[in-house]
Write a protein that holds these residues in place. Structure first.
Motif, PDB file in Angstrom:
ATOM      1  N   HIS A  11       0.851  -1.196   0.000  1.00 46.66           N
ATOM      2  CA  HIS A  11       0.000   0.000   0.000  1.00 46.66           C
ATOM      3  C   HIS A  11       0.881   1.239   0.000  1.00 46.66           C
ATOM      4  O   HIS A  11       2.002   1.190   0.518  1.00 46.66           O
ATOM      5  CB  HIS A  11      -0.862   0.047   1.265  1.00 46.66           C
ATOM      6  N   ASP A  14       3.560   1.988   3.048  1.00 50.49           N
ATOM      7  CA  ASP A  14       4.269   0.867   3.680  1.00 50.49           C
ATOM      8  C   ASP A  14       5.783   0.992   3.560  1.00 50.49           C
ATOM      9  O   ASP A  14       6.502   0.921   4.561  1.00 50.49           O
ATOM     10  CB  ASP A  14       3.837  -0.468   3.054  1.00 50.49           C
ATOM     11  N   HIS A 113      -1.604  -8.777   6.272  1.00 48.02           N
ATOM     12  CA  HIS A 113      -2.286  -8.206   5.099  1.00 48.02           C
ATOM     13  C   HIS A 113      -1.994  -9.020   3.849  1.00 48.02           C
ATOM     14  O   HIS A 113      -0.821  -9.213   3.504  1.00 48.02           O
ATOM     15  CB  HIS A 113      -1.809  -6.772   4.846  1.00 48.02           C
ATOM     16  N   HIS A 116       0.218  -7.229   1.394  1.00 50.65           N
ATOM     17  CA  HIS A 116       1.650  -7.225   1.703  1.00 50.65           C
ATOM     18  C   HIS A 116       2.301  -8.512   1.200  1.00 50.65           C
ATOM     19  O   HIS A 116       3.363  -8.492   0.595  1.00 50.65           O
ATOM     20  CB  HIS A 116       1.880  -7.102   3.210  1.00 50.65           C
ATOM     21  N   GLU A 154       3.355  -5.139  11.110  1.00 48.64           N
ATOM     22  CA  GLU A 154       2.241  -5.892  10.542  1.00 48.64           C
ATOM     23  C   GLU A 154       2.704  -7.184   9.862  1.00 48.64           C
ATOM     24  O   GLU A 154       1.880  -7.982   9.422  1.00 48.64           O
ATOM     25  CB  GLU A 154       1.494  -5.009   9.526  1.00 48.64           C
TER      26      GLU A 154
HETATM   27 ZN   LIG Z   1       0.084  -1.833   4.128  1.00 50.75          ZN
END
Ligand SMILES: [Zn+2]
Length: 230
Positions: A11, A14, A113, A116, A154
């Motif tokens: 995204h 990131d 995610h 990702h 994350e």
């Molecule tokens: Zn992200």
């Protein structure tokens, strides 16, 4: 340090957040940094409509790239819908063939995610596609010597850092100025204090390697071939 670095994120925000200090350092040392954001990340705001937030995200990405002196490529995919196909990898391969990086940075391949994980897989597959002769493509092939996974809260399942880059004050300051423009990083979307988290993380990693600040990465190894090999 490395001269040309390409950083591929799921995204917008990131790679700016996690690889950004290292990219700022590369540019300060006379190198070239290219950020590839695979989706707009436009569904990450609880109040703004995705179409509105998308425009803001592109502005935020451009502001960050301009602030640290990086080049920006935003692929035209929607947040949450990054496809698992060679189309994404081919666009990344095109960037790699054009810029011939010494180093590729992406997400660790295990994440909360899907975007990702898919961005990481596309980056690895893109590096592979860039390294093989393809007669229909004009740009010469290029093998990226080093691929690193950025540390990201994350994407921590099984992540173990093995590579550290010292982050000088000037690079940190530029990163902070650029990332401050991102609403999510300021905590305006879901309240996570990204800037504080990553600032503190750089201090912690710096303690481990005897520097004021450092950014931590994991070197891509055998999983690269498992995911993207011939
Ligand atoms: Zn992200």
């Amino acid at each position: 340090m490395t001269k040309t670095v390409v950083a591929v994120g799921g995204h917008i925000g990131d790679m700016e957040l996690t690889a950004g200090p290292t990219l700022a350092k590369v540019v300060l040392e006379g190198g070239r940094a290219v950020i590839v954001d695979c989706t707009y990340g436009e569904r990450g705001h609880p109040k703004l409509a995705p179409s509105v937030y998308r425009e803001q995200k592109v502005h935020e990405a451009q502001f960050f790239a301009d602030t640290i002196g990086a080049e920006l490529v935003v692929l035209d995919y929607s947040d949450g819908f990054l496809p698992d196909d060679d189309g994404v990898a081919e666009q990344i391969a095109d960037v790699i063939r054009r810029t011939r990086p010494d180093m590729l940075i992406t997400h660790w391949v295990r994440s909360m995610h899907r975007d990702h994980e898919r961005a990481a897989q596309a980056a690895l597959r893109g590096a592979f596609l860039a390294s093989i002769p393809l007669e229909e493509i004009e740009q010469p092939q290029h093998s990226v010597p080093v691929t690193l996974y950025a540390e990201n809260w994350e994407d921590m399942e099984g992540f173990e850092a093995d590579t550290f880059f010292a982050i000088p004050d000037r690079a940190y300051d530029l990163w902070r100025e650029g990332i401050q423009e991102h609403a999510f990083a300021r905590g305006e979307t879901y309240g996570f204090r990204y800037i504080d988290y990553y600032s503190a993380l750089m201090q912690v990693k710096g303690c481990l390697v005897g520097e004021q600040r450092a950014a931590a990465f994991k070197t891509a190894g055998s999983e690269r071939f498992a995911l993207a090999g011939p």
